[in-house]
Structures are given as structure tokens and as C-alpha cells.
Design a protein around this motif. Structure first.
Motif, PDB file in Angstrom:
ATOM      1  N   GLY A   1      -7.457   8.306   5.126  1.00 52.50           N
ATOM      2  CA  GLY A   1      -6.271   7.799   4.445  1.00 52.50           C
ATOM      3  C   GLY A   1      -5.149   7.451   5.389  1.00 52.50           C
TER       4      GLY A   1
ATOM      5  N   ASN B   1      -5.290  16.002  -1.750  1.00 53.05           N
ATOM      6  CA  ASN B   1      -4.518  14.806  -1.398  1.00 53.05           C
ATOM      7  C   ASN B   1      -3.154  15.221  -0.875  1.00 53.05           C
ATOM      8  OD1 ASN B   1      -6.545  12.975  -2.305  1.00 53.05           O
ATOM      9  ND2 ASN B   1      -5.904  13.363  -4.415  1.00 53.05           N
TER      10      ASN B   1
ATOM     11  N   GLN C   1      -0.883   9.091   1.428  1.00 52.95           N
ATOM     12  CA  GLN C   1      -2.149   9.005   0.692  1.00 52.95           C
ATOM     13  C   GLN C   1      -3.326   9.478   1.541  1.00 52.95           C
ATOM     14  OE1 GLN C   1      -2.652   4.831  -0.406  1.00 52.95           O
ATOM     15  NE2 GLN C   1      -1.229   4.255   1.198  1.00 52.95           N
TER      16      GLN C   1
ATOM     17  N   GLY D   1       2.201   4.988  -0.706  1.00 51.43           N
ATOM     18  CA  GLY D   1       1.629   6.325  -0.829  1.00 51.43           C
ATOM     19  C   GLY D   1       2.690   7.277  -1.328  1.00 51.43           C
ATOM     20  N   HIS D   2       2.494   7.836  -2.503  1.00 49.63           N
ATOM     21  CA  HIS D   2       3.555   8.628  -3.133  1.00 49.63           C
ATOM     22  C   HIS D   2       3.358  10.138  -3.015  1.00 49.63           C
ATOM     23  CE1 HIS D   2       5.521   5.124  -4.828  1.00 49.63           C
ATOM     24  NE2 HIS D   2       4.339   4.687  -5.268  1.00 49.63           N
ATOM     25  N   ASN D   3       2.249  10.571  -2.412  1.00 49.78           N
ATOM     26  CA  ASN D   3       2.030  12.016  -2.281  1.00 49.78           C
ATOM     27  C   ASN D   3       2.946  12.577  -1.206  1.00 49.78           C
ATOM     28  OD1 ASN D   3       0.818  14.644  -1.582  1.00 49.78           O
ATOM     29  ND2 ASN D   3      -0.830  13.983  -2.931  1.00 49.78           N
TER      30      ASN D   3
ATOM     31  N   SER E   1       0.128   1.131   5.828  1.00 47.51           N
ATOM     32  CA  SER E   1       0.818   2.420   5.896  1.00 47.51           C
ATOM     33  C   SER E   1       0.661   3.094   7.255  1.00 47.51           C
ATOM     34  CB  SER E   1       0.289   3.352   4.803  1.00 47.51           C
ATOM     35  OG  SER E   1       0.580   2.824   3.532  1.00 47.51           O
TER      36      SER E   1
ATOM     37  N   SER F   1      -6.364  12.043   2.383  1.00 46.15           N
ATOM     38  CA  SER F   1      -7.296  12.900   1.657  1.00 46.15           C
ATOM     39  C   SER F   1      -7.987  13.791   2.678  1.00 46.15           C
ATOM     40  CB  SER F   1      -8.332  12.056   0.906  1.00 46.15           C
ATOM     41  OG  SER F   1      -9.302  12.888   0.296  1.00 46.15           O
TER      42      SER F   1
ATOM     43  N   GLY G   1       0.475  14.020   1.816  1.00 46.04           N
ATOM     44  CA  GLY G   1       1.275  12.898   2.309  1.00 46.04           C
ATOM     45  C   GLY G   1       1.398  12.837   3.810  1.00 46.04           C
TER      46      GLY G   1
ATOM     47  N   SER H   1       0.844  -1.201   0.000  1.00 43.18           N
ATOM     48  CA  SER H   1       0.000   0.000   0.000  1.00 43.18           C
ATOM     49  C   SER H   1       0.877   1.248   0.000  1.00 43.18           C
ATOM     50  CB  SER H   1      -0.916  -0.009   1.241  1.00 43.18           C
ATOM     51  OG  SER H   1      -1.708   1.151   1.287  1.00 43.18           O
TER      52      SER H   1
END
Length: 755
Positions: free
Chosen positions: A225, A245, A229, A137-139, A578, A231, A247, A135
Motif C-alpha cells: 500500500g 489497515n 492506505q 488514503g483516509h486511514n 500517494s 495494509s 495510515g 488516490s
């Protein structure tokens, strides 16, 4: 998956080869440990030793490495090999440094080392090579909630490193309470005068920074989230909602001043000339460097009394039990407002204890030179009169009652954290309500009016099952340990800073915000790589479970301190990898043992417990198992060994991620296998907890409180299992606890369960 191939590497350095028969250890690793590749080396951590291991990984197919050398806390980077399962057998700190070098002890010490090699190999065989958290999360955008000094600093520091920042402020302007100050306490030498707040410059920096986007008159109406990731729904006061969005999140929602109207005995609400410190700041700003006027009639203030600890550091109901940290320095600063305008103004600061963090006594001495009077006293009452105000106090130097007359009285009230809804208090109130209703129903009585539930406005509006805001400490500040893990909260990827975390002044808030920004950056970077956050930063493993064996008992869901486990429609656990901190509390909670991590499981620890060569009952060689928290107890034992503080050679220590991960089956298996004593060493629990996973130690103590029944069923003495709270500084006490267990076993005898 490639076939498992175990390589065991035994170091002779740091005195290991002088104290131990490493050739015998190599033979044990090969024959009993099932290692296909076994090598000894003079100094395993030097370049040739590391290259030897790398060569075996590349050319011999070794994918499970056992390092029999120093503690797993040492040479972490040196023995870090990618795509390999790594186990450590602690021969240096755990064996030769923890035991005497006496000739008559040589056999016992060799047996101890041999067991650690067996344990290392057994653990390695049960380990899997950690995969990356699926899972990802790239933000990497950072959200900062709150536009005061803490929030602005966090936003600026994050932006300086190149990260995009969203700054949400509920009011129509940035600056928070700091923007309302006339001057601030100096934060550097010579600490002689109040200085400009610098807020205007910070606001300009934010407005001109292309990486920072500001939302004014806005709040968070929903946050969901996980790290990398999240929100968030940002709602404007005028209406309309924007979904963004992000991080990582920094909560810098600040504080609200304690309501001085709750202090009528100090004149609050009875006279306009009794103000709090922020009230005086407003008067000073209005004066613009001129004479400060009293509110009642606009006359120039000729005498002023500052009452320290007004409604704080108090045991009175409704008042604050804690110190707010900044108040003494603030009163010194404000006294200078008067003296700098007119040296003849009588300024008197009445205090019980004067605390000036950050500037020592320099600022206080500067005020003394200006003629500010400091009186050690305890104010009992402020009485309004026709000629002004009378401050009645006990002079603690003269031990006599005294009265000071003043045109203006300034109350140094405290900070109340804007931390949102206290969910634990609310859940407790709801549980009490249900319990009272059930008792009334059973008794055939009318349901009584229950206690009022805690109120508050949510700051984050989280969608977590545990509630919409971060957990609180007992005084309402965000839960974050000030020594072990500042800024960390129980919601992974969300960090708190400034006065919402603990009471503090501007200088501390700036430093706090910088630290929180760095932690948020670390979190988003780890999330992008599928790795864990603090305290197991970089760990690639994540929890998995066998659905077919799950009984849907919900213990993992309830006991997870971090809200990382939800449920699906069928009530099976759903892991949010995450959010997970990799503490293993869920693994320890599971009664059917279906939860595990690739490199840490019921089997990896259980195999070590069973891997020990157990002497028979006639050998007079007891075995003591120590399950030691890797964050405090295990380092304490390592440092004890470094300081030549020794403990029983009959001991076998297994580090665990957290005491909360200890499954009772380990204790039962150990006792059934013939161990004579079991010691669990975890962190301090309770209000002043030091557990890096917050609740782990507390949960473990609860589980172990029921182990007496198991002991009685096995016809064993309850003294054979002990659970202790051990700090990282307990380098004398931790070995002493082990030696106490050895003495206890000597008194009560060996376990009757030995074969």
C-alpha cells in the motif's frame, strides 16, 4: 475547465519601485506575457495588495496569478490562493538585491527584471491548476514496529494526540534492551547518579492506553500500500495472521549488540570475566544493589577495567568503523555501580576519546569525584591469567606501554542496526554474479563460486519492487539524513527512529521517536487530503503521463528514488501518487518527455527558458541560465542577495524541484536558443548526500556527464555547461560560480548559435 485568465501583479515595495521601471514591466506582462489583468501595487504583500488579488480572482475570473515581487521562498502563506495556478517572478532577491545600483548598470538590471516577468508569465500559461491526488488514503492509524524505548515512546506520543496505534513487538514483552538495564544515564541536571530506567512506567502507560493495541511475539509478514492506505499482515510466533489497515508506519526495530566474541584479542570468549556492557547490566541486576560478582567463580569484584571503543571506531576487518554514541556515558554509569556499592573498588576506564553527549562533562565529573580513574590509552590485548586479567595498553599520556590488572573487564562494544535486508548490497551481489557467469561462459570456463549474498531477516516485508526493507546507509542503518530530513526514508509514509536510524542513547532515542511520530502524523494527514509529504508537504500536484507517447523504456521506474512507479501487464508505468514525493526525477528521466505535473513540467520550465529576450551576437550581452535546486542552491542565492553578494546581471535563474528533474532537453533548448552558458546547481551527492530527494543530484550528474557529446555536436565548448554541488550555506560560493561562468564566456566568446 474554465478559460485561462492570467493576472500579473507587480510590487513596488522593498526598493523594487526605486530601482526598476515597474510601468515598463507591467506593459511587458500585458503585451508579451499575454496577461489579461495587470496591476502595480506599492506593497503587494500588505492587506490591500492581497485583497486586490483576491478580488480579481473572485470578480475578474483570474485563475493564473503571476506575482512579480520577492522570491518564491518569501511570503508563501501570504500569496497562497486556492484553486489558482501561481507563478513567482523574483524581482527583489533575484534582481535588485543581486545586482549593483550603479547608474551604468540600470539598463542591464531593467532587462533582467523584464526577463523574469516574461518568464513568470510564460510559466503561468503552461501551468494547470493542481487537482487533488485521486488516490486518497483516509486511514490514520499509526503502526509502530518495535517495542523498545523508541517504539514505546513513538506509540505513546502518537496516542497522546488522539491517533490509534498498533504496536508490534517480536518478543514476548515490551521494553527491548532498555528493560535489561539496571539503571540508565541521567537525562537531566544534576547528572550526578544513575537513575531508574522508567521502562516499567512506560509499559504501564501503554497497557492502560485505549488508543494503543499491542501485538507481542509478532512480526510483519507482508506490508503493502501507501500513506493512508497501507495494509499489513501481522503474524504471531504461535501461528495465525491478522491483516490490519493503517495510515503510517514508524520503524523502531532497534539494534543488536556487536558480538564481542569477534574480539578474542580482548579476551572475549577466552575468559568468563570478560563481558560486554549488557553483560555487566545483567550482573548488576542480579546483584540488586549488592556486590557485583565475577562470572568465573562468583567472587566479589575488587577491580574492574572498562575498555572503550571495543571493536568500534576501528578499521579492522569485521569491526565497526563508527562510534555508537552511548558507550562512554554507559561506562561512566557502570563504573558508578561499583563505586556506589564500595568506594574502594578500583575502577579504571581506558579510552582514546571520551564522548559524553547530552550532559557535557557533568556526569564525567561526578564519576571523578567518586574516584573513578580515567586513563587515555589504546588497549592492545586482554590476557587471562591465574590471578585474574591483564589489560595491556599504550598509555597515550605517558607514551609508554602499561598493564592494568583486573578481576573483571567490560568491553564497550557497539550497536548494529536491526534494519533488515540490505537490498542494494544484495542487488549488487546478484549483478556481480550474473556478470561473472557471463564472462566465464564467454571464456568457456566453469562458473566460479560467487561472493556470498548479504543475509538478514526482513523487518517490514514490503511488496515494493525495490525490495522488502528500507534502503540502508553504508553501515547498515536506515537511510535518513540527520540534518535535512531526519526520520524520512525512501518509502513515503514510513519513518525510522532510534538506533535503527543511527547509533544513539536512550535520551536521544526518546527525542527521535517523538520526531518520527510527528512526521507519521503529518504524512497521514496529508494523505487524507491528497497532498504530498516532505519536502513538498502540501503540494496537490501529482505525476501524469501520455500513454500513447510512452516507449516503455523503464527509466522512470528504475530512477524513482521512492518506489512510486510500478508497471502494468503491458509494461507501461503505473504511478502510485500517494508514494510520490513530487521531485520530478521521473520527468527528468523520460527521453520522450511524456511525464509531467500540473504545475511543473517540461513545458513550464522550457517556456521560461525560451521566454527570455535573447540579445543578438553583436550586443555583447551574454545570457547565463542557472537551473537551481529549490531546496539548497536557490535559497543560497537568495541569502547571497540578502547579504549584498552580487552576481552577473546576465544571469537568469530558474528554480527546479530537484536536479534529478532536469531533462536534458532543457539544456539543449537553452543552447539552441542562444544561451552562452548553462549552470546546474544541485545538492551534495554521494555517501554524505544532502539531496532532499536522495538520488536526484547523483542522477543529474550522471545525465550531465553525457552532455559533452551534445556540445560537440553543436560545435560548442564544453566549458559552457557546468554542474555543481551547492549547499544551502554556500552563499559566497554560489554567486562566485556564476561569476566564474561569466568570466569564462568573456574569454571564449559569445555563443555562435545566437541569431
Amino acid at each position: 475547465m474554465a478559460d485561462m485568465k492570467v493576472g500579473a501583479y507587480i510590487c513596488k515595495g522593498c526598493g523594487i519601485g526605486e530601482r526598476l521601471d515597474t510601468a515598463q514591466l507591467a506593459m511587458i506582462a500585458q503585451k508579451e506575457g499575454k496577461a489579461q489583468v495587470v496591476r502595480e501595487h506599492e506593497f503587494l504583500c500588505n492587506a490591500s495588495g492581497v485583497e486586490m488579488i483576491k478580488n480579481d480572482i473572485a470578480n475578474e475570473g483570474v485563475n493564473h496569478v503571476v506575482i512579480a515581487a520577492c522570491s518564491r521562498r518569501a511570503k508563501v502563506e501570504t500569496f497562497n490562493f486556492e484553486n489558482v495556478a501561481i507563478s513567482r517572478a523574483n524581482l527583489r532577491e533575484g534582481v535588485i538585491w543581486a545586482t549593483p545600483a550603479d547608474a551604468d548598470k540600470k539598463e542591464l538590471v531593467q532587462e533582467m527584471a523584464a526577463d523574469y516577468v516574461r518568464m513568470g508569465c510564460a510559466e503561468s500559461i503552461k501551468m494547470l491548476i493542481p487537482r487533488t491526488n485521486p488516490s486518497l488514503g483516509h486511514n490514520k492509524r499509526i503502526l509502530v514496529v518495535g517495542g523498545g524505548i523508541s517504539g514505546m515512546t513513538a506509540a505513546i506520543e502518537s496516542a497522546k494526540t488522539g491517533y490509534d496505534v498498533l504496536l508490534v513487538e517480536k518478543t514476548g514483552s515490551l521494553g527491548g534492551w532498555a528493560a535489561k538495564l539496571h539503571k540508565r544515564v541521567p537525562n537531566r541536571e544534576p547528572y550526578a547518579e544513575p537513575v531508574d530506567t522508567g521502562i516499567a512506567d512506560l509499559i504501564k502507560q501503554i497497557e492502560s492506553d485505549k488508543h494503543i493495541k499491542v501485538f507481542l511475539n509478532s512480526t510483519l509478514s507482508k506490508t503493502s500500500g501507501s500513506p493512508g492506505q497501507f495494509s499489513v499482515d501481522i503474524s504471531k510466533e504461535s501461528g495465525g495472521t491478522t491483516t490490519e489497515n493503517i495510515g503510517g508506519i514508524i520503524m523502531a526495530s532497534g539494534f543488536t549488540p556487536y558480538d564481542m566474541n569477534k574480539l578474542p584479542y580482548l579476551g572475549a570468549g577466552k575468559s568468563k570475566d570478560v563481558v560486554d556492557q549488557l553483560g555487566l547490566e545483567a550482573l548488576a541486576k542480579a546483584a540488586k544493589g549488592g556486590a557485583i560478582k565475577r562470572p568465573s567463580d562468583g567472587k566479589e569484584v575488587k577491580s574492574v577495567v572498562f575498555v572503550q571503543c571495543a571493536g568500534q571506531r576501528s578499521d579492522k576487518e569485521g569491526e565497526l568503523p563508527y562510534c555508537s554514541g552511548h558507550c562512554c556515558n554507559t561506562s561512566i554509569k557502570q563504573a558508578m555501580y561499583f563505586k556506589n556499592q564500595n568506594p574502594d573498588i578500583d575502577t579504571n576506564v581506558i579510552y582514546t576519546d571520551l564522548r559524553t553527549p547530552g550532559n557535557g562533562e557533568d556526569f564525567y565529573r561526578s564519576a571523578q569525584k567518586k574516584g573513578v580513574t580515567f586513563t587515555k590509552g589504546n588497549v592492545g590485548e586482554v590476557v587471562p591469567g591465574s590471578g585474574g586479567l591483564e589489560v595491556k595498553f599504550k598509555d597515550l599520556i605517558l607514551n609508554d606501554d602499561a598493564v592494568a590488572k583486573a578481576d573483571l573487564v567490560v568491553l564497550a562494544t557497539g550497536q548494529v542496526a536491526n534494519s533488515g535486508i540490505d537490498m542494494e548490497a544484495q542487488l549488487l551481489a546478484e549483478a556481480t554474479e550474473r556478470d561473472d557467469a557471463k564472462k566465464a561462459k564467454d571464456a568457456g570456463e566453469a562458473v566460479a563460486q560467487h561472493q556470498e549474498k548479504p543475509k538478514g531477516v526482513s523487518i517490514l516485508n514490503l511488496t515494493y519492487r525495490q525490495g522488502p526493507d528500507l534502503p540502508h546507509l553504508k553501515y547498515g542503518f536506515n537511510d535518513s539524513h540527520f540534518i535535512c530530513f531526519p526520520y524520512e526514508t525512501r518509502r513515503t509514509g514510513i519513518y525510522s527512529c532510534g538506533p535503527v536510524r543511527r547509533p544513539m542513547d536512550m535520551a536521544q532515542a526518546i527525542e527521535d521517536a517523538t520526531g518520527a511520530a510527528l512526521k507519521a502524523i503529518q504524512a497521514v494527514e496529508n494523505a487524507g487530503l491528497g497532498r504530498a509529504a516532505h519536502p513538498r508537504s502540501g503540494d496537490l500536484s501529482f505525476p501524469e503521463f501520455r500513454k500513447e507517447g510512452c516507449t516503455q523504456c523503464k527509466r522512470c521506474t528504475v530512477e524513482c528514488p521512492f518506489g512510486a512507479i510500478d508497471e502494468d501487464e503491458a509494461r507501461y508505468p503505473v504511478f502510485n501518487e500517494s508514494r510520490c514525493r513530487r521531485c520530478g526525477t521521473c520527468m527528468g528521466a523520460c527521453p520522450v518527455r511524456v511525464i509531467s505535473f500540473e504545475n511543473y513540467s517540461v513545458d513550464t520550465v522550457g517556456s521560461q527558458i525560451k521566454g527570455v529576450d535573447m540579445p543578438d551576437q553583436f550586443s555583447e550581452k551574454p545570457r547565463i541560465l542557472v537551473l537551481a535546486c529549490e531546496n539548497d542552491a536557490y535559497p543560497a542565492l537568495d541569502m547571497a542577495a540578502m547579504n549584498h553578494i552580487q552576481y552577473s546581471a546576465f544571469t537568469r535563474v530558474i528554480p527546479v524541484r530537484c536536479l534529478g528533474s532536469v531533462n536534458t532537453i532543457w539544456v539543449t533548448d537553452a543552447l539552441n536558443s542562444g544561451y552562452d552558458g548553462v549552470i546546474l546547481m544541485g545538492c551534495q551527492k554521494g555517501e554524505n548526500y544532502q539531496c532532499h530527494f536522495v538520488k536526484g543530484s547523483e542522477i543529474a550528474h550522471t545525465r550531465m556527464s553525457k552532455i559533452d557529446d551534445t556540445l560537440k555536436q553543436l560545435s560548442l565548448e564544453v566549458e559552457r555547461v557546468k554542474t555543481y554541488e551547492v549547499a544551502i550555506t554556500d552563499i559566497q560560493r554560489a554567486p562566485a560560480l556564476i561569476n566564474e561562468m561569466a568570466e569564462t564566456i568573456q574569454k571564449i566568446g559569445m555563443s555562435p548559435l545566437k541569431f
